[in-house]
Design a protein around this motif. Structure first.
Motif, PDB file in Angstrom:
ATOM      1  N   ALA A 208     -54.725  -3.444  57.762  1.00 26.44           N
ATOM      2  CA  ALA A 208     -54.994  -4.512  58.719  1.00 26.44           C
ATOM      3  C   ALA A 208     -54.079  -5.715  58.508  1.00 26.44           C
ATOM      4  O   ALA A 208     -53.869  -6.509  59.433  1.00 26.44           O
ATOM      5  N   ASN A 209     -53.533  -5.854  57.314  1.00 26.29           N
ATOM      6  CA  ASN A 209     -52.671  -6.997  56.996  1.00 26.29           C
ATOM      7  C   ASN A 209     -51.231  -6.561  56.736  1.00 26.29           C
ATOM      8  O   ASN A 209     -50.528  -7.167  55.922  1.00 26.29           O
TER       9      ASN A 209
ATOM     10  N   SER B 193     -55.554 -13.696  51.864  1.00 27.23           N
ATOM     11  CA  SER B 193     -55.968 -13.068  53.113  1.00 27.23           C
ATOM     12  C   SER B 193     -55.792 -11.552  53.090  1.00 27.23           C
ATOM     13  O   SER B 193     -56.555 -10.825  53.733  1.00 27.23           O
ATOM     14  N   ILE B 194     -54.811 -11.061  52.321  1.00 28.21           N
ATOM     15  CA  ILE B 194     -54.564  -9.612  52.260  1.00 28.21           C
ATOM     16  C   ILE B 194     -55.601  -8.912  51.387  1.00 28.21           C
ATOM     17  O   ILE B 194     -56.233  -7.933  51.791  1.00 28.21           O
ATOM     18  N   TYR B 195     -55.780  -9.411  50.178  1.00 32.53           N
ATOM     19  CA  TYR B 195     -56.641  -8.734  49.199  1.00 32.53           C
ATOM     20  C   TYR B 195     -57.989  -9.416  49.025  1.00 32.53           C
ATOM     21  O   TYR B 195     -58.723  -9.093  48.084  1.00 32.53           O
TER      22      TYR B 195
ATOM     23  N   SER C 117     -58.092  -2.917  54.352  1.00 30.04           N
ATOM     24  CA  SER C 117     -57.606  -4.279  54.181  1.00 30.04           C
ATOM     25  C   SER C 117     -56.079  -4.338  54.194  1.00 30.04           C
ATOM     26  O   SER C 117     -55.481  -5.218  54.824  1.00 30.04           O
TER      27      SER C 117
ATOM     28  N   PRO D  20     -60.839  -9.124  51.024  1.00 35.26           N
ATOM     29  CA  PRO D  20     -61.980  -8.204  51.169  1.00 35.26           C
ATOM     30  C   PRO D  20     -62.224  -7.301  49.963  1.00 35.26           C
ATOM     31  O   PRO D  20     -63.366  -7.229  49.474  1.00 35.26           O
ATOM     32  N   PRO D  21     -61.203  -6.592  49.427  1.00 36.72           N
ATOM     33  CA  PRO D  21     -61.492  -5.770  48.236  1.00 36.72           C
ATOM     34  C   PRO D  21     -61.872  -6.597  47.020  1.00 36.72           C
ATOM     35  O   PRO D  21     -62.671  -6.158  46.194  1.00 36.72           O
TER      36      PRO D  21
ATOM     37  N   VAL E   1     -62.206   0.490  51.532  1.00 41.53           N
ATOM     38  CA  VAL E   1     -62.139  -0.968  51.697  1.00 41.53           C
ATOM     39  C   VAL E   1     -60.722  -1.468  51.448  1.00 41.53           C
ATOM     40  O   VAL E   1     -60.171  -2.259  52.225  1.00 41.53           O
ATOM     41  N   ALA E   2     -60.106  -1.007  50.360  1.00 44.18           N
ATOM     42  CA  ALA E   2     -58.737  -1.430  50.036  1.00 44.18           C
ATOM     43  C   ALA E   2     -57.740  -0.917  51.070  1.00 44.18           C
ATOM     44  O   ALA E   2     -56.837  -1.650  51.494  1.00 44.18           O
TER      45      ALA E   2
ATOM     46  N   PHE F 190     -61.205 -16.834  49.588  1.00 43.79           N
ATOM     47  CA  PHE F 190     -61.617 -15.996  50.702  1.00 43.79           C
ATOM     48  C   PHE F 190     -63.105 -16.199  50.912  1.00 43.79           C
ATOM     49  O   PHE F 190     -63.839 -16.537  49.987  1.00 43.79           O
TER      50      PHE F 190
END
Length: 428
Positions: free
Chosen positions: A107-108, A298-300, A104, A302-303, A100-101, A400
């Protein structure tokens, strides 16, 4: 003693030239890009295909270990061995964080490079200012440097404790155990295979190496993920501290009598330009903080969503395992350590979120206390002050989709939820 003194000097950066006017982010924090390199972020050749090698390798190993732990969890549930099932489930959640990390961050990539570019511009600009601004900013950067080493040593120690415990047990068995003791060679994380024995050779040796790599992998992910998070957030925090310094001297050294002159008067125009220049720097710094926190979110995001979502469950299960061992008169030292790690890795972003929120609200209060009501010069800057006070009412927090505000109140809520789950499990 010489080695210890050298480490102290490095930790406190005693040989570093803090007076250098050409300091930048790379010179003060070379570890930042090194850590991000392990996540596949290249800064010289940003589009290189080689950047996918380490994240793909680490994620693949994590998925393989996740499958093995899922098999063990299924076996534990089938045999109604809930202790081993909950332990495996805890490891599954930790292992899922790795892909996941990695996804993420990859992707960014552009946002991370943009964020570091902003931080570097702030760094170079502030280092060219007076000591009044440069000294507190570099003091904060020194604290970030020291926290980086403390966090790296802490996470590495945890991983070494997991592997070291197995090695110590294996050494004892090799040197002192007899054949009649019927001992099984230890692994850091228990495993089970449907039609094979994971503890026979060469399976045992393969899994031992795999678990050592996974331990390093978890350290790499959590060390880099949490470090980059608190580095960027603390950078914003110390940037806001400089806004307070500018607000304290917003009207200092200016001729108040020009407020009675005509707007076309050269003296009034000169004072107006000075005030505009001072306010422009305040607004630029405040805008930089808002945009940086938005990028970090936006970067972190999701984790962090995954981390917050499962923290209450994993903390509950770890506590249940500790209590279960205590009921049998044993202490599971590794799970006590894991419980502490699970709490602190959640507490860090929540604490920093509260720190940023309070600091951002104080900007509006500092603007209100800047002395505008004591000087007629406020006529030249009234609308700007009102706009800044209104903007300072906007909460500065990591936002987020699906993520509650990361504040100490959130941490308290998660711990309370974990305790409720723990009581339910104990009653069951």
């Amino acid at each position: 003693m010489c080695s210890l003194q050298y480490l102290k000097d490095v930790f406190n950066r005693r040989d570093f030239n803090f007076e250098n006017p050409h300091l930048d982010l790379d010179k003060f924090h070379p570890q930042l890009k090194i850590f991000l390199f392990t996540n596949g972020i290249f800064f010289n050749n940003t589009e290189s295909k080689f950047r996918f090698i380490l994240p793909a390798m680490f994620s693949s190993l994590a998925v393989a270990a996740l499958v093995l732990e899922a098999i063990l969890m299924y076996h534990g549930l089938s045999e109604k061995d809930y202790a081993i099932a909950t332990e495996s489930f805890c490891y599954c959640i930790v292992l899922t964080t790795i892909p996941v990390a990695n996804i993420s961050v990859l992707a960014n990539k552009a946002k991370i490079i943009n964020l570091l570019g902003r931080m570097n511009d702030d760094f170079k600009y502030i280092c060219r200012l007076d000591q009044k601004y440069k000294k507190p900013f570099l003091h904060g950067q020194l604290l970030i440097w020291q926290l980086c080493y403390v966090w790296f040593i802490f996470t590495s120690t945890v991983a070494c404790m997991f592997m070291g415990t197995s090695i110590v047990k294996l050494t004892y068995q090799s040197m002192f155990a007899t054949q009649n003791e019927n001992t099984v060679r230890p692994l850091a994380f228990p495993l089970w295979l449907p039609k094979d024995d994971p503890y026979r050779s060469p399976n045992y040796e393969i899994f031992m190496v795999l678990e050592a790599i996974i331990c390093f992998n978890v350290v790499q992910i959590f060390c880099v993920f949490v470090y980059v998070l608190f580095h960027t957030l603390l950078h914003c925090y110390y940037l806001m501290k400089l806004i307070f310094l500018d607000l304290e001297v917003l009207f200092d050294g200016l001729d108040e009598s020009v407020s009675r002159l005509s707007p076309c008067n050269p003296q009034r125009i000169a004072v107006q330009l000075t005030l505009n220049k001072r306010m422009k720097r305040i607004v630029n710094w405040h805008t930089s903080v808002l945009r940086s926190v938005e990028l970090i979110s936006s970067i972190y995001g999701p984790p962090l969503v995954f981390q917050v979502m499962f923290s209450s469950i994993i903390i509950c299960l770890i506590a249940y395992q500790i209590a279960d061992y205590l009921d049998h008169g044993k202490i599971h030292f590794l799970f006590v350590l894991l419980f502490f790690v699970a709490c602190i890795q959640l507490w860090i972003p929540c604490y920093l979120g509260t720190l940023l929120r309070n600091q951002a609200f104080e900007i509006g209060e500092a603007c209100w206390r800047s002395g505008w009501h004591e000087t007629p010069l406020v006529q030249l800057l009234r609308s700007d002050i009102i706009i800044l006070i209104l903007r300072a009412q906007q909460p500065v927090s990591i936002k987020f989709f699906g993520l509650p505000k990361l504040e100490l109140e959130t941490f308290s809520s998660i711990i309370s939820t974990s305790y409720s789950y723990f009581n339910i499990l104990r009653q069951y």
